[in-house]
Design an enzyme around this catalytic site. Structure first.
Site, PDB file in Angstrom:
ATOM      1  N   SER A  31       0.832  -1.209   0.000  1.00 61.12           N
ATOM      2  CA  SER A  31       0.000   0.000   0.000  1.00 61.12           C
ATOM      3  C   SER A  31       0.859   1.248   0.000  1.00 61.12           C
ATOM      4  O   SER A  31       1.907   1.297   0.662  1.00 61.12           O
ATOM      5  CB  SER A  31      -0.907   0.005   1.234  1.00 61.12           C
ATOM      6  OG  SER A  31      -1.575   1.238   1.369  1.00 61.12           O
ATOM      7  N   TYR A  53      -1.211   0.981  10.202  1.00 64.29           N
ATOM      8  CA  TYR A  53      -1.395   0.146   9.016  1.00 64.29           C
ATOM      9  C   TYR A  53      -0.270   0.397   8.008  1.00 64.29           C
ATOM     10  O   TYR A  53       0.340  -0.539   7.475  1.00 64.29           O
ATOM     11  CB  TYR A  53      -2.752   0.444   8.377  1.00 64.29           C
ATOM     12  CG  TYR A  53      -2.933  -0.181   7.019  1.00 64.29           C
ATOM     13  CD1 TYR A  53      -3.195  -1.540   6.878  1.00 64.29           C
ATOM     14  CD2 TYR A  53      -2.829   0.596   5.855  1.00 64.29           C
ATOM     15  CE1 TYR A  53      -3.347  -2.121   5.623  1.00 64.29           C
ATOM     16  CE2 TYR A  53      -2.986   0.025   4.597  1.00 64.29           C
ATOM     17  CZ  TYR A  53      -3.243  -1.330   4.489  1.00 64.29           C
ATOM     18  OH  TYR A  53      -3.393  -1.897   3.246  1.00 64.29           O
TER      19      TYR A  53
END
Length: 629
Positions: free
Chosen positions: A140, A153
Site C-alpha cells: 500500500s 497500518y
C-alpha cells in the site's frame, strides 16, 4: 509468463481483491491453493470458480504466530509444489498512533508483515530447489505516505515492502522473483471491515470510492507477470510516495486538512474522571429468543405490547449525554442482538469516548454479526455459558445449540484483534451444573475466552427460580462443598490463564452494590429510568428463602422526560444520597478502628462498620446484590 498450470498460493482469498484474483487465475487455468480465515467463505468461493476441481482450500488465521509456516507446509502437501505466492491477506486499522492499542498493533503486524514474510521464507528453499518461483506482495502507498489515522497500518505495509525489496536483490541469482504491487484505492469493503479506535471513520467511510474490483484485479495480474520490481497501479499514489521522500513539507501541507478533520472528530472527548455517570445499563432488548430455566422475566415478556425492543426515540434522548458516560452496558433482561440498531449505537458510544459491551446468549452471534460488533468497536462481549456439556447447556438454555455456540465463540475470539473485544463467560451456578465448574474453565481456555464470571441464581420473580440458587443465609455442609469446588475451579483457571470473578454463597452486606446508583442509571427498553434492573421490574420475589415483594422504582420515562431532570429528581436523589451516606459511615468506622492482626478483631471491626450504616433504600434491603450474592 502466464499462470496456466502454475500452482498459486493465494492468501486473503475470500473477499474483495482476493476473490477477484481467484476467479481470474482459475480462468487462466492456474492450480489454486486458496487460504483465508473462514472455511465457509472459501468453500463458497471455490464452488463459483470456472475450474473448481483445480482449487484447494486451506483455512488459516494468519493473525496467529506460527500459522504462516503451517500454511506453507500444508500447501506443499496439498499441491506438491508452489510456483507463485500471492500475499494478499491484509488487515486495516484506523487510529491515531498515540491511541492505538498494543494488542491490535501486534495483531496487525502479524497479519500484514510477519505472515507474508514468513510464508516467503518457508517457500524460498522449495522454489530454489525447483530452479525458480515468484513471490508477489500486495502492499500500500500508505506505507510511504504519513496519512493521519493510517500510520500503524502504513507502518506494517512499509516494513513488508522494505524486507521484500531486500529479498528481491538477494534472491535474484536463484531465479526467485519478488514483486511489490501497489494497487491504490479499490472499491472493496476493506475499510468497513477494518478495526478502529474511537469509531475513526477511515478515509472512505461511505464506500463507493476507488477503482472497481474487477479493473484492479486485471491491473494486478498484468503487473504480476512482469519482471521483479515494484509496480504502482495508481499514479497519484506513486507521486505522493515520491513527494513524501523528496518534498515532505509539501506532503504535510496537503495532509493537514485531513489531520485537522481527524483531530476535530476526537476533540472534546471528556476524560473518564470528568464524566457524570460511571455506568449506564441500557436495555436495548427485553425480548429474547430462548426460554432459559432460570430466567425471571419469561412471563413478563408476554405482556409486552411493542415486542420488547427499545425504540430509536429512547436512544435519541440518551444521545446528547453520551459524552458524560464512562461505560455503557447494552444489556438488560433480554437478548441485545435482537436490537437491529445495536452496532450503530455501540459505534456512537465509542465515538463519544465511552467503553461499551453487552451480555448475549450467543445464539445470534454468527460471523457477520460478530464482524459488525468488532467494527463498531465493542470493548467486551459477555456470553451466557451455563454448561460445559451439550446436555447440560441445552437443558438450561432451552432453544440453544451447544455445538453451534462453541463454534461461534471460537470464531469470535479468532476474529478479534488481540484481546479486543474482551470475551467473557457468565456461568450461573445451579444444582444441575455445579459439578461442571472445572469443565467450563477448560472449555473457556480451549475457546480462548478471557474471563469467567461465576454467578449465583440471584434474581427471582414469581417463584419459579427460587430453588435454583446455591446460596443461603448461613453456611452449611453443602455450601462448604460448593465453596471448595469453586476455589478449585478458580485455581485451575489461574493455571490456564483464564481470569475469574465470583460472588459469595452467604450474605455479607456491602455499603453499596456493584451497580452503585450514586453514579449509574438503568434505562429500560421502554424508556423507564430506574436505579437498576431489579428495581425497574418489581413484583413477588424471594430473598434468602423469604417471600418478599420487590418494589418498582421509576425516576421517569424517556423521551418524554428530560434525563438531567430525572437525575435530579427526589427519588433519584434519595438513592444517591442514601448510598453516599452508607459508604461514608462505613469508611469512617473503618478509619477510626485500630486494626489488630486477629481474625476475630477484624470481624468485629467490619461488623461495627456495617452497623454504622444507615438503612438501605427501599428494595435494596431485600436484593441479593447488596449482600455480594
Amino acid at each position: 509468463m502466464n499462470f496456466s498450470h502454475k500452482v498459486v498460493l493465494l492468501t486473503g482469498a475470500s473477499g474483495g481483491i482476493g476473490a477477484g484474483l481467484a476467479r481470474r487465475l482459475s480462468e487462466q487455468g492456474a492450480r489454486l491453493v486458496l487460504s483465508a480465515r473462514s472455511a465457509v467463505d472459501l468453500g463458497q468461493l471455490i464452488r463459483e470458480l470456472p475450474h473448481a476441481d483445480n482449487a484447494v482450500a486451506i483455512e488459516a488465521d494468519l493473525a496467529k504466530p506460527g500459522e504462516a509456516a503451517k500454511l506453507a507446509a500444508r500447501a506443499l502437501d496439498a499441491a506438491g509444489r508452489v510456483d507463485v505466492l500471492i500475499s494478499n491477506a491484509g488487515l486495516g486499522y484506523f487510529a491515531l498512533v498515540e491511541e492505538a492499542d498494543e494488542e491490535r498493533i501486534r495483531r496487525l503486524f502479524e497479519v500484514n508483515t510477519f505472515s507474508p514474510l514468513l510464508l516467503a521464507r518457508a517457500l524460498v528453499p522449495h522454489m530454489k530447489q525447483r530452479g525458480g518461483g515468484r513471490i508477489i506482495n500486495i502492499v500500500s502507498c500508505a506505507g510511504r505516505v504519513p496519512i493521519p489515522t493510517v500510520g500503524v497500518y502504513g507502518g506494517s505495509k512499509s516494513a513488508l515492502a522494505m524486507m521484500a525489496n531486500t529479498m528481491r536483490l538477494e534472491l535474484e541469482p536463484a531465479g526467485v522473483d519478488v514483486l511489490n504491487i501497489y494497487p491504490g484505492t479499490v472499491d472493496t469493503p476493506f475499510e468497513e471491515k477494518a478495526c478502529r479506535e474511537r469509531g475513526r471513520p477511515g478515509l472512505c467511510p461511505q464506500g463507493g470510492c476507488g477503482r472497481p474490483v474487477d479493473e484492479s484485479v486485471d491491473l494486478i495480474l498484468d503487473a504480476a507477470v512482469r519482471p521483479a520490481g515494484e509496480y504502482w497501479l495508481e499514479p497519484q499514489g506513486r507521486r505522493m510516495a515520491a513527494s513524501a521522500i523528496l518534498k515532505p513539507a509539501s506532503v504535510d501541507r496537503k495532509l493537514r486538512p485531513l489531520r485537522d478533520r481527524v483531530l476535530k472528530e476526537g476533540r472534546g472527548v471528556k476524560p473518564p474522571d470528568a464524566r457524570l455517570w460511571r455506568l449506564w445499563q441500557v436495555e436495548t432488548s427485553f425480548a429474547c429468543n430462548l426460554a432459559c430455566v432460570m430466567c425471571p422475566w419469561k412471563g413478563l415478556r408476554e405482556q409486552c405490547d411493542d415486542g420488547g425492543i427499545m425504540q430509536p426515540s429512547v436512544w435519541a434522548a440518551l444521545r446528547p449525554h453520551l459524552d458524560n458516560v464512562v461505560e455503557i452496558d447494552f444489556s438488560g433482561g433480554g437478548e441485545p442482538l435482537l436490537q437491529p440498531n445495536l452496532a450503530e449505537w455501540i459505534a456512537e458510544a465509542k465515538r463519544a469516548g465511552c467503553k461499551a459491551g453487552f451480555l448475549s446468549n450467543g445464539t445470534l452471534l454468527d460471523e457477520p454479526t460478530a464482524s459488525r460488533m468488532i467494527r463498531a468497536g465493542v470493548d467486551w462481549i459477555a456470553l451466557s455459558a451455563d454448561g460445559a456439556r451439550a446436555e447440560t447447556f441445552e437443558t438450561i438454555r432451552k432453544g440453544a445449540d451447544f455445538r453451534a455456540f462453541c463454534q461461534d465463540v471460537r470464531r469470535l475470539t479468532a476474529m478479534r484483534m488481540g484481546k479486543v473485544p474482551r470475551v467473557i463467560f457468565n456461568f450461573v451456578m445451579m444444582p444441575s451444573n455445579v459439578e461442571e465448574l472445572e469443565d467450563v474453565v477448560r472449555l473457556a481456555a480451549d475457546l480462548e475466552v478471557d474471563q469467567i464470571n461465576f454467578k449465583q441464581c440471584d434474581v427471582v420473580r414469581g417463584g419459579r427460580e427460587r430453588h435454583l440458587g446455591l446460596f443461603a443465609s448461613k453456611a452449611d455442609r453443602a455450601i462448604r462443598r460448593h465453596e471448595r469446588a469453586l476455589a478449585k475451579a478458580r485455581k485451575l483457571a489461574r493455571k490456564l490463564g483464564v481470569e475469574t470473578a465470583a460472588f459469595a454463597f452467604v450474605p455479607d452486606e456491602l455499603p453499596v452494590c456493584a451497580q452503585d446508583p450514586r453514579s449509574s442509571l438503568f434505562i429500560r427498553y421502554d424508556g423507564v429510568v430506574s436505579p437498576c434492573i431489579n428495581l425497574a421490574i418489581g413484583g413477588p420475589s424471594c430473598f434468602l428463602g423469604e417471600e418478599v415483594v420487590m418494589p418498582s422504582v421509576h425516576y421517569g420515562r424517556l423521551p418524554g422526560d428530560d434525563l438531567m431532570a430525572l437525575w435530579n429528581s427526589p427519588s433519584c436523589r434519595l438513592y444517591r444520597e442514601r448510598f453516599d451516606r452508607r459508604v461514608k459511615a462505613h469508611d469512617r468506622e473503618l478509619a477510626r478502628a485500630s486494626i489488630e492482626p486477629s481474625l476475630i478483631k477484624l470481624q468485629e471491626v467490619f461488623a461495627r462498620a456495617q452497623q454504622a450504616m444507615p438503612e438501605a433504600p427501599p428494595g435494596c434491603r431485600t436484593c441479593h446484590y447488596l449482600y455480594d450474592i
